[in-house]
Motif scaffolding. Sequence first.
Motif, PDB file in Angstrom:
ATOM      1  N   GLU A 165       0.836  -1.190   0.000  1.00  0.00           N
ATOM      2  CA  GLU A 165       0.000   0.000   0.000  1.00  0.00           C
ATOM      3  C   GLU A 165       0.876   1.248   0.000  1.00  0.00           C
ATOM      4  N   THR A 166       0.262   2.359  -0.280  1.00  0.00           N
ATOM      5  CA  THR A 166       0.988   3.621  -0.273  1.00  0.00           C
ATOM      6  C   THR A 166       1.393   3.973   1.155  1.00  0.00           C
ATOM      7  N   PRO A 167       2.464   4.743   1.330  1.00  0.00           N
ATOM      8  CA  PRO A 167       2.876   5.103   2.692  1.00  0.00           C
ATOM      9  C   PRO A 167       1.909   6.098   3.324  1.00  0.00           C
ATOM     10  N   LEU A 168       1.950   6.156   4.636  1.00  0.00           N
ATOM     11  CA  LEU A 168       1.198   7.170   5.369  1.00  0.00           C
ATOM     12  C   LEU A 168       1.817   8.523   5.042  1.00  0.00           C
ATOM     13  N   ARG A 169       0.993   9.450   4.578  1.00  0.00           N
ATOM     14  CA  ARG A 169       1.493  10.762   4.150  1.00  0.00           C
ATOM     15  C   ARG A 169       0.995  11.836   5.115  1.00  0.00           C
ATOM     16  N   ILE A 170       1.938  12.540   5.718  1.00  0.00           N
ATOM     17  CA  ILE A 170       1.616  13.604   6.673  1.00  0.00           C
ATOM     18  C   ILE A 170       2.090  14.924   6.081  1.00  0.00           C
ATOM     19  N   GLU A 171       1.167  15.854   5.959  1.00  0.00           N
ATOM     20  CA  GLU A 171       1.500  17.163   5.411  1.00  0.00           C
ATOM     21  C   GLU A 171       1.357  18.210   6.507  1.00  0.00           C
ATOM     22  N   MET A 172       2.372  19.060   6.629  1.00  0.00           N
ATOM     23  CA  MET A 172       2.349  20.131   7.622  1.00  0.00           C
ATOM     24  C   MET A 172       2.591  21.470   6.926  1.00  0.00           C
ATOM     25  N   ARG A 173       1.982  22.506   7.478  1.00  0.00           N
ATOM     26  CA  ARG A 173       2.183  23.857   6.973  1.00  0.00           C
ATOM     27  C   ARG A 173       2.420  24.804   8.139  1.00  0.00           C
ATOM     28  N   ILE A 174       3.142  25.882   7.853  1.00  0.00           N
ATOM     29  CA  ILE A 174       3.401  26.881   8.885  1.00  0.00           C
ATOM     30  C   ILE A 174       2.160  27.747   9.031  1.00  0.00           C
ATOM     31  N   GLU A 185      -2.936  11.433   4.802  1.00  0.00           N
ATOM     32  CA  GLU A 185      -3.456  10.483   3.825  1.00  0.00           C
ATOM     33  C   GLU A 185      -3.088   9.073   4.269  1.00  0.00           C
ATOM     34  N   PHE A 186      -4.107   8.284   4.529  1.00  0.00           N
ATOM     35  CA  PHE A 186      -3.902   6.932   5.029  1.00  0.00           C
ATOM     36  C   PHE A 186      -3.513   5.989   3.888  1.00  0.00           C
ATOM     37  N   PRO A 187      -2.844   4.872   4.217  1.00  0.00           N
ATOM     38  CA  PRO A 187      -2.419   3.931   3.165  1.00  0.00           C
ATOM     39  C   PRO A 187      -3.595   3.400   2.360  1.00  0.00           C
ATOM     40  N   THR A 188      -3.389   3.325   1.070  1.00  0.00           N
ATOM     41  CA  THR A 188      -4.365   2.731   0.150  1.00  0.00           C
ATOM     42  C   THR A 188      -3.637   1.753  -0.759  1.00  0.00           C
TER      43      THR A 188
END
Length: 203
Positions: A165-174, A185-188
Amino acid sequence: MISLPQFGQPARAASLTPRQTARGICVASAAAALGVYLASPFVTLWSVGSALHTHDMAALGQVINWGALDASIKHQTLNGLHLIPASDDLPEFGESFAATAVSNAVDTTVTQNNLGMLVDQAIPAAVPVSQPNISFASLAAHASVRFARLDQFVAEVPLPGHERETPLRIEMRIQGWRWKITNVEFPTARAPVLQASAAPSNA
């Protein structure tokens, strides 16, 4: 004959002018600011991992932009249920009703008060029982991180047991002079890779 400098005479050649001193201070300050900026998202990720390890939901909630995360989970859920219509199409009544129900469910569930329950549900699904000693440090060692923009940082973490599955994707912004989690984005399941072969097929 060599004349020695008199006692008390300043050695001007060895001293820095005020302009050079100010320039050095500016360069040192800029380098320090750049170092703090580059390190800051990693410090935030470390604090997230520490909060998860100690189950400190109050600390974890402080680094989450709840409005952005809510919208992100809604989009993923609706997309997974194929309830997002094309831009030129109007949804049918059933699809519109289902999308509204999903949206309301996300609004009710994704809150600060329910954060502990969400984490308890997500972590067992992410980390198999057969690997109970998985730590945040070991996960971070295999993570892929990058600055997508000056104010956007992305970390992709392959989760044990989800290799296909795709990796766990964590996006952060200032936001407000600190990094905030705005998208998860959770694994799919990965899309199958089609390989073309030049060898003739046996009919």
